[in-house]
Design an enzyme around this catalytic site. Structure first.
Site, short mmCIF file in Angstrom:
data_model
loop_
_atom_site.label_atom_id
_atom_site.label_comp_id
_atom_site.label_asym_id
_atom_site.label_seq_id
_atom_site.Cartn_x
_atom_site.Cartn_y
_atom_site.Cartn_z
N HIS A 181 48.69 9.45 7.20
CA HIS A 181 49.27 8.25 7.81
C HIS A 181 50.62 7.87 7.21
O HIS A 181 51.55 7.49 7.94
CB HIS A 181 48.29 7.10 7.66
CG HIS A 181 48.67 5.87 8.43
ND1 HIS A 181 48.80 5.86 9.80
CD2 HIS A 181 48.97 4.61 8.02
CE1 HIS A 181 49.14 4.66 10.21
NE2 HIS A 181 49.26 3.88 9.14
N SER B 254 52.96 2.39 11.89
CA SER B 254 51.66 1.74 11.74
C SER B 254 51.63 0.39 12.43
O SER B 254 51.86 0.29 13.63
CB SER B 254 51.32 1.64 10.25
OG SER B 254 49.99 1.22 10.06
N ASP C 182 44.63 10.57 11.60
CA ASP C 182 45.59 10.77 10.52
C ASP C 182 45.12 10.15 9.21
O ASP C 182 45.93 9.84 8.35
CB ASP C 182 46.97 10.21 10.90
CG ASP C 182 46.98 8.69 11.01
OD1 ASP C 182 45.91 8.05 10.84
OD2 ASP C 182 48.07 8.12 11.24
#
Length: 694
Positions: free
Chosen positions: A649, A268, A596
């Site tokens: 995610h 991320s 996602d």
């Protein structure tokens, strides 16, 4: 006589009842009193009458009025049901026999690959993203007594309920410096425990760490590069020397593991944090790490980016504007007074906004590349995006695998013209369908002139955000511009959050470089933007973009002015009543595209698909890039947990196929040996529509 005395005693104890009896029984002429004493049988009848009167109220049953059902009661019952369900599922998962049908857990990738002979070769460095890393207290205010080195973020979160305002105060940073407030020191938790679990039972890195351990990894060749994710990337070095410690750790692991290069696995926001590190480590001191031009080529084998937010995420904009996302907007629509109730004084969203606007890292996630990447008022790269149902998505992926294209699938699910996603913020649903010539667009200079006239009003309450310094007329100016694109968004954010943007824009940039050899791009504020910096000179290094697809992901929003005029209220909110046509791309005021759940495909993969593909001005040494998409498949039952084929995610870090990729690369495989690209989405077509000089 005894009966009369007993009656007087009862009257003394219950005067209200006595008054009624006295009126009925003793309103007689005085000359009758003598007769009542002379005739015993009359006296006895009087006593019996009095006793009947006194006993009568006892026989009456008082009917209870039904209690009025309140919103708080509904919330308490809901929480009770959720907790009961959670404990029931936890019990079933831990105590039911594993050999029951539907409960058989697939063999862990680490066990299977170890049996095939895979052993540790390259050291592994894990880089967590925003929010998922733990934070602990080292110094605090008097209200934090007893919390020394206890987790304020990550873990059980018990302090939220014990002392919420104190907890929020210690998670905030200084609004001027972006560093610690006076008298407060909160630091990142060190070691693998920093981000293995976000909360009890909710894994982040734990499954990947466990599988790495199964093939032989341990702390001597595996490291969690924890950092304070609230800070700007350069401030993590200025305050904590996080970048220096990461450089030293990589160099140590390289030497102590037989001079084997390191495999880095960032997630991320950690992806762009490590991109910043790649430029920092080569830059000369005192700003950089002094590693020189060949440091990355010498020490790094591969970078396996998970759910990369290279070009930002639109949900960061919604967080700054109204502390919302689709989930919060849904809760507000279902229970309007729950999160910002004036009655209970929760002011939850106001507190969230006050704290999050002190975190400079949030600005690093604002969309980068402007209209070139994210689209303008008329078009966007996702022009052919179709919001399929889960069944349609499955048919689409099957069609791609069998036929190599998705033409037939798209023809089968033809829909009406889709909205223009380039309008990231729109005020009113009708503004989405109007041609750009009919939209009212305010010039950015006019918007910024309004920001000069601000009311510094701090006389109404304890919760303070930058909206408190704006008049209602200034707020209305925001809505006078019908739509905002990725370019005009920056002016909007400078208008509604000037202090935050002034502080954070000294550390981050969101444009596209015209000339990467311009000396200005040696400044650290450009290092985390892949469109304004070059990759290192490391032709043997490999870069992977691994992410999930097949999940509706926030792309743009329909906003409205809040109806509340209360002091300290947030004047903007997502219009949860805005819904689109049957294709389902617009729900509850939020437009969705493929991704996602957090990062749209265009942000996660454009650099690997086009920006860095081959030798480009962003990748002058021609580092090989690979796209590894994971088609999301929801768990078949609640007992399966978060699924072993999830593309979400965070849940993707429990995805069996992803874990196998990491283990094989760490064991010495190359991207070509993994099979090269694996693509299910339309990212290649989207990249073709993005006109950028390479």
């Amino acid at each position: 006589m005894a009966a009369i005395l007993r009656f007087r005693k009862l009257c003394f104890l219950e005067p209200v009842k006595c008054s009624t009896v006295s009126v009925q029984s003793f309103e007689k002429p005085k000359n009758d009193e003598k007769q009542s004493f002379e005739q015993p049988h009359k006296s006895e009848s009087l006593v019996s009458a009095i006793e009947r009167v006194l006993e009568k109220p006892k026989s009456k049953k008082i009917k209870k009025q039904p209690k009025e059902w309140r919103c708080v009661d509904s919330c308490c019952w809901l929480i009770g049901y959720l907790c009961t369900s959670w404990w029931l599922l936890l019990f079933l998962c831990n105590f039911l026999p594993a050999n029951l049908p539907g409960l058989r857990v697939p063999e862990a990738p680490g066990v299977r690959l170890k049996r095939d002979g895979l052993t540790p070769l390259h050291p592994v460095v894990l880089v967590p993203g925003i929010v998922t890393g733990g934070l602990e207290l080292w110094e605090g205010r008097p209200c934090s007594e007893g919390l020394f080195r206890k987790r304020l973020w990550g873990g059980s979160f018990t302090e939220i309920f014990k002392r919420p305002l104190c907890w929020l105060e210690h998670l905030s940073l200084d609004n001027k410096t972006g560093l610690d407030p006076p008298g407060i020191r909160v630091r990142a938790v060190p070691g693998l425990v920093a981000a293995d679990y976000f909360a009890p039972g909710y894994f982040v890195w734990a499954v990947l760490i466990e599988n790495l351990a199964k093939i032989g990894y341990e702390q001597k060749n595996m490291y969690m590069a924890a950092y304070d994710w609230r800070l700007s990337f350069q401030n993590t070095e200025i305050r904590d020397q996080s970048l220096s410690r990461l450089k030293s750790k990589i160099e140590l692991m390289y030497v102590t593991n037989g001079y084997k290069k390191v495999v880095v696995v960032p997630h991320s926001m950690g992806v762009i944090y490590f991109l910043h590190f790649l430029k920092w480590v080569e830059a000369p001191p005192p700003v950089g790490g002094g590693g020189g031009q060949g440091w990355c080529a010498k020490h790094i084998k591969a970078i396996m980016n998970i759910g990369p937010a290279f070009l930002g995420v639109p949900k960061a904009v919604a967080n700054i504007l109204s502390a919302e996302g689709r989930d919060v907007a849904f809760i507000r629509s279902m229970a309007p007074g729950l999160l910002d109730s004036e009655t209970f004084g929760f002011q939850t969203l106001q507190h969230i906004m006050r704290v999050s606007r002190t975190w400079d890292s949030v600005i690093s996630l604002v969309p980068r590349g402007g209209e070139t990447i994210w689209g303008d008022l008329n078009k966007s790269p996702e022009v052919e995006n179709i919001c399929y149902t889960s069944k349609a998505r499955y048919l689409q992926s099957s069609s791609k695998e069998n036929n190599g294209n998705d033409t037939d699938a798209k023809r089968s699910f033809h829909v009406k013209e889709l909205p223009r996603y380039g309008r990231i913020i729109s005020f009113g649903k009708e503004k989405l369908e109007l041609p750009s010539s009919q939209l009212s667009i305010i010039d950015s200079k006019e918007l910024m002139r309004g920001s000069a006239s601000r009311n510094y009003n701090t006389s109404c309450g304890e919760v303070s955000s930058e909206y408190d310094e704006m008049s209602r007329n200034n707020i209305k100016k925001v809505a006078e511009s019908d739509a905002y694109t990725a370019s005009s968004l920056l002016d909007l954010l400078r208008f509604v959050a000037p202090k935050m943007m002034k502080r954070a824009e000294a550390h981050f940039s969101h444009g596209i470089a015209e000339d990467l050899d311009d000396p200005k791009y040696t400044h650290y504020k450009y290092w985390s933007n892949p469109l304004e910096t070059k990759l290192p000179d490391a032709p043997d290094m490999e870069i992977f973009c691994s992410y999930g697809v097949g999940i509706p992901t926030e792309r743009s929003y329909v906003y409205k002015l809040s109806s509340s005029d209360r002091c300290k209220s947030i004047p903007l909110q997502i219009d949860s009543s805005a819904y689109g046509s049957d294709n389902g791309c617009l729900k509850g005021g939020v437009h969705f595209v493929d991704g996602d759940e957090s990062v749209p495909v265009v942000s996660a993969a454009f650099m690997c698909a086009k920006g860095w593909r081959g030798k480009t001005r962003f990748n002058p040494s021609g580092i090989s890039t690979y796209i590894r998409e994971h088609q999301h498949k929801a768990p078949s039952s609640l007992l399966e947990g978060r699924g072993t084929e999830s593309g979400a995610h965070v849940d993707i870090m429990g995805n069996v196929a992803f874990i196998e990729d990491v283990l094989r690369i760490a064991g010495g495989a190359t991207g070509a040996e993994l099979g090269g690209d694996r693509i299910y989405s339309d990212i290649m077509k989207m990249s073709e529509r993005i006109n950028i000089r390479l």
